[in-house]
Scaffold this motif. Structure first.
Motif, PDB file in Angstrom:
ATOM      1  N   GLU A 102       0.829  -1.205   0.000  1.00 38.45           N
ATOM      2  CA  GLU A 102       0.000   0.000   0.000  1.00 38.45           C
ATOM      3  C   GLU A 102       0.863   1.254   0.000  1.00 38.45           C
ATOM      4  OE1 GLU A 102      -4.178  -1.260   2.122  1.00 38.45           O
ATOM      5  OE2 GLU A 102      -2.505  -0.679   3.426  1.00 38.45           O
ATOM      6  N   GLU A 311     -10.545  -4.425  -6.665  1.00 40.07           N
ATOM      7  CA  GLU A 311     -10.456  -3.338  -5.698  1.00 40.07           C
ATOM      8  C   GLU A 311      -9.781  -3.789  -4.409  1.00 40.07           C
ATOM      9  OE1 GLU A 311     -11.281  -0.271  -6.380  1.00 40.07           O
ATOM     10  OE2 GLU A 311     -12.178  -0.717  -8.338  1.00 40.07           O
ATOM     11  N   GLY A 312      -8.774  -3.033  -3.975  1.00 35.88           N
ATOM     12  CA  GLY A 312      -8.126  -3.273  -2.699  1.00 35.88           C
ATOM     13  C   GLY A 312      -6.970  -4.243  -2.778  1.00 35.88           C
ATOM     14  N   GLU A 314      -5.952  -6.400  -0.779  1.00 34.91           N
ATOM     15  CA  GLU A 314      -6.274  -7.743  -0.304  1.00 34.91           C
ATOM     16  C   GLU A 314      -6.859  -8.640  -1.395  1.00 34.91           C
ATOM     17  OE1 GLU A 314      -9.710  -4.965   0.399  1.00 34.91           O
ATOM     18  OE2 GLU A 314      -7.549  -4.917   0.806  1.00 34.91           O
ATOM     19  N   SER A 315      -7.310  -8.053  -2.515  1.00 32.62           N
ATOM     20  CA  SER A 315      -7.894  -8.844  -3.601  1.00 32.62           C
ATOM     21  C   SER A 315      -6.834  -9.449  -4.519  1.00 32.62           C
ATOM     22  CB  SER A 315      -8.844  -7.975  -4.430  1.00 32.62           C
ATOM     23  OG  SER A 315      -8.126  -6.978  -5.145  1.00 32.62           O
TER      24      SER A 315
END
Length: 337
Positions: A102, A311-312, A314-315
């Motif tokens: 991130e 999206e994100g 974590e995906s």
């Protein structure tokens, strides 16, 4: 400046075969301040690449194997939050290879500044990134199709194949794609302008389908798959045909003793073929030239591309695993921030 609370994804278990989300682990991390010549960046998009699997089994390939606990590497685009390099200012957008994070502190060396334009910044990871560059040099430098020749492209709806076919069309070639499923095949033919498309999922005899759509033989085959598809195509090549191997997705995660291998090698001699693999980084010094051309074609509307955006951060593991089941449609990227 103070440390930032962030997250990254690491390799939790080596992957002996096909990947699953549990092979990865999402971890919290503190991202410190940049040192001299460094930037602290917030990731906007990260790429998800099938070729990464070759480094996740614990064995070195064309790049060193990823160790357990190491962050998964990938191309990324991000916004500069803090800068200790005079060439970059806060708010600049940069592209680099800091992976599934991130936030990151990265060396300014090897980064490139990205201008905000009409296309999405995620295009820097696809049509203007390694896939687009692979297509550009694979066709123009290695395949070199002549006007009227037949070019066959595997994984034609993918990030490399879709661009490669369009570049071959610009050279005056007749372009045939191989893709999986009716929806992908329609897009390749109707949106991208390929002359014909073979749905390998619906064909009982792929070799017969290739000979049907390429009656004079295949002059240039840009291969992203390997395995049985490559072996089948060798028997369909024209005299002095060129086979350009840019990917082997059928073999990624498959133990060597279980791979299909090549049986049609006599055609290399019979048809006087040239088969060559390449790593696009070999052309690093010419990336600027290629991006100018690709960006120009994007802006004039003659080059089309498609993205599969999750999206994100974590995906990313599930999206990565889905690549090997054909679940993505277009360049796979994660919108991180």
């Amino acid at each position: 400046m103070s440390p930032l609370s962030s997250r990254h994804i690491v390799l939790a278990r080596h992957i002996p075969g096909r990947p699953e989300p549990e092979h990865f682990r999402l971890e919290p991390v503190e991202v410190g301040e940049p040192g001299e010549g460094e930037l602290r960046v917030r990731t906007l998009f990260a790429s998800v690449d099938p070729g990464t699997l070759s480094r996740l089994g614990g064995v070195d390939s064309y790049a060193p194997a990823v160790k357990l606990g190491e962050v998964i590497g990938s191309a990324a685009v991000g916004e500069v939050l803090d800068s200790r390099d005079a060439r970059y200012a806060v708010g600049d957008v940069v592209a680099g290879g800091w992976g599934w994070r991130e936030h990151a502190v990265v060396s300014a060396k090897g980064l490139r500044k990205v201008e905000r334009g009409a296309e999405s910044l995620s295009a820097e990871l696809g049509v203007l990134g390694i896939p687009g560059l692979t297509a550009y040099f694979g066709i123009l430098e290695l395949g070199r199709p002549k006007e009227g020749e037949t070019v066959l492209v595997s994984s034609a709806a993918g990030a490399v194949g879709s661009v490669a076919g369009q570049i071959a069309k610009r050279q005056g070639a007749r372009v045939v794609g191989i893709a999986g499923g009716a929806e992908k095949c329609r897009w390749v033919k109707d949106a991208l302008g390929f002359d014909a498309v073979i749905d390998y999922r619906s064909e009982t005899d792929l070799g017969a389908a290739i000979r049907r759509e390429c009656p004079r033989g295949v002059d240039v085959y840009l291969d992203n798959v390997g395995g049985t598809m490559l072996d089948t195509t060798l028997a369909c090549m024209a005299l002095r045909g060129r086979v350009v191997v840019s990917g082997l997705v059928a073999d990624y995660g498959v133990p060597p003793e279980q791979r299909a291998g090549l049986k049609n090698t006599p055609f290399l001699i019979i048809q006087r073929l040239r088969m060559e693999g390449f790593v696009v980084l070999d052309y690093f010094a010419r990336f600027g030239e290629a991006r100018v051309a690709l960006r120009g074609w994007l802006q004039d509307g003659t080059l089309k591309h498609r993205e599969h955006v999750a999206e994100g951060l974590e995906s990313a593991p599930a999206l990565f695993a889905g690549l090997f089941r054909g679940e993505n449609f277009g360049r796979a990227v994660v919108r991180v921030g």
